[in-house]
Design a protein around this motif. Structure first.
Motif, PDB file in Angstrom:
ATOM      1  N   ASP A   5      -7.653   1.854   1.621  1.00 58.57           N
ATOM      2  CA  ASP A   5      -9.059   1.485   1.396  1.00 58.57           C
ATOM      3  C   ASP A   5      -9.680   0.968   2.680  1.00 58.57           C
ATOM      4  O   ASP A   5     -10.874   1.115   2.916  1.00 58.57           O
ATOM      5  N   ARG A   6      -8.865   0.298   3.487  1.00 55.87           N
ATOM      6  CA  ARG A   6      -9.357  -0.283   4.744  1.00 55.87           C
ATOM      7  C   ARG A   6      -8.352  -0.023   5.862  1.00 55.87           C
ATOM      8  O   ARG A   6      -7.138  -0.090   5.634  1.00 55.87           O
ATOM      9  N   LEU A   7      -8.898   0.261   7.042  1.00 52.20           N
ATOM     10  CA  LEU A   7      -8.067   0.399   8.238  1.00 52.20           C
ATOM     11  C   LEU A   7      -8.543  -0.649   9.236  1.00 52.20           C
ATOM     12  O   LEU A   7      -9.720  -0.671   9.605  1.00 52.20           O
ATOM     13  N   VAL A   8      -7.642  -1.518   9.633  1.00 51.01           N
ATOM     14  CA  VAL A   8      -7.983  -2.553  10.615  1.00 51.01           C
ATOM     15  C   VAL A   8      -7.264  -2.196  11.911  1.00 51.01           C
ATOM     16  O   VAL A   8      -6.058  -1.964  11.914  1.00 51.01           O
ATOM     17  N   VAL A   9      -8.019  -2.111  13.003  1.00 54.44           N
ATOM     18  CA  VAL A   9      -7.435  -1.681  14.271  1.00 54.44           C
ATOM     19  C   VAL A   9      -7.410  -2.843  15.254  1.00 54.44           C
ATOM     20  O   VAL A   9      -8.450  -3.433  15.562  1.00 54.44           O
ATOM     21  N   ARG A  13       5.457  -2.340   4.898  1.00 56.36           N
ATOM     22  CA  ARG A  13       4.791  -3.196   3.924  1.00 56.36           C
ATOM     23  C   ARG A  13       5.025  -4.656   4.292  1.00 56.36           C
ATOM     24  O   ARG A  13       6.158  -5.084   4.505  1.00 56.36           O
ATOM     25  N   ILE A  14       3.908  -5.405   4.395  1.00 55.01           N
ATOM     26  CA  ILE A  14       3.974  -6.802   4.826  1.00 55.01           C
ATOM     27  C   ILE A  14       3.796  -7.733   3.638  1.00 55.01           C
ATOM     28  O   ILE A  14       4.417  -8.787   3.539  1.00 55.01           O
ATOM     29  N   ALA A  15       2.878  -7.363   2.779  1.00 50.68           N
ATOM     30  CA  ALA A  15       2.563  -8.166   1.598  1.00 50.68           C
ATOM     31  C   ALA A  15       1.952  -7.209   0.588  1.00 50.68           C
ATOM     32  O   ALA A  15       1.789  -6.017   0.896  1.00 50.68           O
ATOM     33  N   GLU A  16       1.613  -7.737  -0.586  1.00 55.58           N
ATOM     34  CA  GLU A  16       0.987  -6.862  -1.566  1.00 55.58           C
ATOM     35  C   GLU A  16      -0.291  -6.269  -0.962  1.00 55.58           C
ATOM     36  O   GLU A  16      -1.113  -7.020  -0.403  1.00 55.58           O
ATOM     37  N   ASN A  17      -0.425  -4.953  -1.020  1.00 59.37           N
ATOM     38  CA  ASN A  17      -1.602  -4.232  -0.496  1.00 59.37           C
ATOM     39  C   ASN A  17      -1.727  -4.216   1.020  1.00 59.37           C
ATOM     40  O   ASN A  17      -2.743  -3.776   1.545  1.00 59.37           O
ATOM     41  N   LEU A  18      -0.742  -4.741   1.736  1.00 60.74           N
ATOM     42  CA  LEU A  18      -0.865  -4.776   3.193  1.00 60.74           C
ATOM     43  C   LEU A  18       0.298  -4.070   3.888  1.00 60.74           C
ATOM     44  O   LEU A  18       1.463  -4.360   3.613  1.00 60.74           O
ATOM     45  N   TRP A  19      -0.060  -3.175   4.804  1.00 61.04           N
ATOM     46  CA  TRP A  19       0.906  -2.476   5.644  1.00 61.04           C
ATOM     47  C   TRP A  19       0.498  -2.640   7.106  1.00 61.04           C
ATOM     48  O   TRP A  19      -0.690  -2.838   7.389  1.00 61.04           O
ATOM     49  N   ARG A  54      -6.152  -1.820  -0.491  1.00 58.79           N
ATOM     50  CA  ARG A  54      -4.964  -1.320   0.224  1.00 58.79           C
ATOM     51  C   ARG A  54      -5.318  -1.190   1.691  1.00 58.79           C
ATOM     52  O   ARG A  54      -6.180  -0.400   2.071  1.00 58.79           O
ATOM     53  N   THR A  55      -4.664  -1.992   2.522  1.00 60.54           N
ATOM     54  CA  THR A  55      -5.087  -2.126   3.912  1.00 60.54           C
ATOM     55  C   THR A  55      -3.952  -1.788   4.868  1.00 60.54           C
ATOM     56  O   THR A  55      -2.811  -2.207   4.671  1.00 60.54           O
ATOM     57  N   LEU A  56      -4.293  -1.025   5.908  1.00 60.98           N
ATOM     58  CA  LEU A  56      -3.346  -0.767   7.000  1.00 60.98           C
ATOM     59  C   LEU A  56      -3.890  -1.423   8.267  1.00 60.98           C
ATOM     60  O   LEU A  56      -5.039  -1.195   8.652  1.00 60.98           O
TER      61      LEU A  56
END
Ligand SMILES: Nc1ncnc2c1ncn2[C@@H]1O[C@H](COP(=O)(O)OP(=O)(O)O)[C@@H](O)[C@H]1O
Ligand SMILES: [Mg+2]
Length: 311
Positions: A148-152, A75-81, A49-51
């Motif tokens: 689970d993951r934060l991408v900045v 929400r962009i795709a499964e598991n992606l925000w 689960r990624t933001l």
């Protein structure tokens, strides 16, 4: 994974110990936003689960993903925000919060001066950065848990470094304020004793708030060192290389972990001297290459096709 070949865009994190917080840094136009979006998609496809959040006040993450983004994660795709936080709104919230705290704690007669000071501070660039920091700290506190993951996307090097130093910068200011408050409450107690009132020390809500803020920033600075990795993105050009080297030195010196570097927009016939210099300088972090595409890689379909190869 829909990648043509090589490793997926999200894979760079593996070499960095799969840090839960991943910053994409580097000079403007090199491809930070593109790589952040591609990494987010790849991580989400791994089931994490990624933001992906943009901290560039001139947001372009929505353009890269070809969708409208706002303050709340979308929400962009499964598991992606993804989100593009509204820094100006955050500044307004922050000023209001500080004003409310001040009203609750400070003598009425100094409020006009406090308000002038806050209005001045709110107009300065430091306040936007501080408000963005707060938003980022909020998001970091949701990892793990909500994410689970934060991408900045696009925290400029200077901004990242200031984030680490913020708790230290805040401390002398907080200590000064704390001493002032302690003196003030001491005087209150003395006066209360003279008139025969209660001399019990009272909890000081403002002081407690300031201390809580310091603890929070200290926690964030620690997490940045322990749980975050910075992936620098660059293109094979000498000037970009020079700036990226300085950024890498400063970040490493401050205690950030550097993950694999992304050498992006590599043309068919790159300047081999520059590529060799990149290899020499960044080989120890790992280097991932992405070719220069004829077509801008925007939208989930094209971003999923971004394939990084090892240099
Ligand atoms: N590998 C690539 N091939 C072709 N165009 C690219 C590539 N990577 C990024 N771009 C394009 O380059 C421009 C800048 O990329 P962007 O990700 O916005 O950079 P940054 O966030 O570092 O400013 C965008 O138009 C993007 O679509
Ligand atoms: Mg960008």
């Amino acid at each position: 994974m829909a990648a043509d070949e090589g490793v997926a865009a999200g894979a760079p994190t593996e070499g960095a110990g799969a840090a839960p917080i991943i910053f994409f840094g580097g000079k403007g136009g090199v491809g930070k936003t593109t790589m952040a979006a591609a990494a987010g998609l790849a991580l989400a496809e791994e089931g994490l689960r990624t933001l992906v959040v943009s901290t560039d006040p001139a947001h372009s993450l929505g353009d890269a993903l070809e969708t409208r983004l706002g303050d709340r994660p979308r929400r962009i795709a499964e598991n992606l925000w993804a989100a593009e936080p509204d820094a100006e709104a955050a500044v307004r919230r922050r000023v209001k919060q500080v004003t409310d705290d001040a009203y609750a704690a400070l003598p009425r007669e100094i409020m006009p001066a406090v308000q002038r000071h806050l209005a001045h501070a709110a107009a300065g660039p430091g306040m936007t950065e501080s408000a963005l920091n707060d938003l980022l700290v909020d998001a970091m506190e949701e990892v793990p848990g909500q994410w689970d993951r934060l991408v900045v996307d696009s925290a400029p090097t200077g901004h990242l470094l200031r984030m680490l130093h913020l708790p230290a910068l805040l401390t002398p200011w907080l200590e000064g304020l704390a001493r002032q408050r302690e003196r003030a409450t001491g005087a209150d107690r003395f006066a209360a004793g003279v008139v025969g009132g209660s001399a019990e020390p009272e909890a000081d809500p403002l002081l407690e708030k300031l201390r809580a803020r310091r603890r929070r920033l200290e926690g964030a600075a620690r997490r940045l060192r322990e749980d975050a990795v910075v992936q620098l993105v660059l293109v094979p050009r000498r000037m970009v290389l020079a700036e990226t080297e300085r950024a890498a030195d400063e970040l490493a010196e401050a205690g950030f972990r550097l993950g694999p570097v992304v050498l992006n927009q590599v043309p068919d016939n790159p300047d081999s001297a520059v590529v060799e210099a990149v290899r020499q300088r960044f080989g120890r972090y790992g280097i991932r290459c992405c070719p220069l595409r004829a077509e801008e890689p925007t939208g989930p379909e094209r971003l999923r096709r971004i394939a990084l190869s090892q240099l």
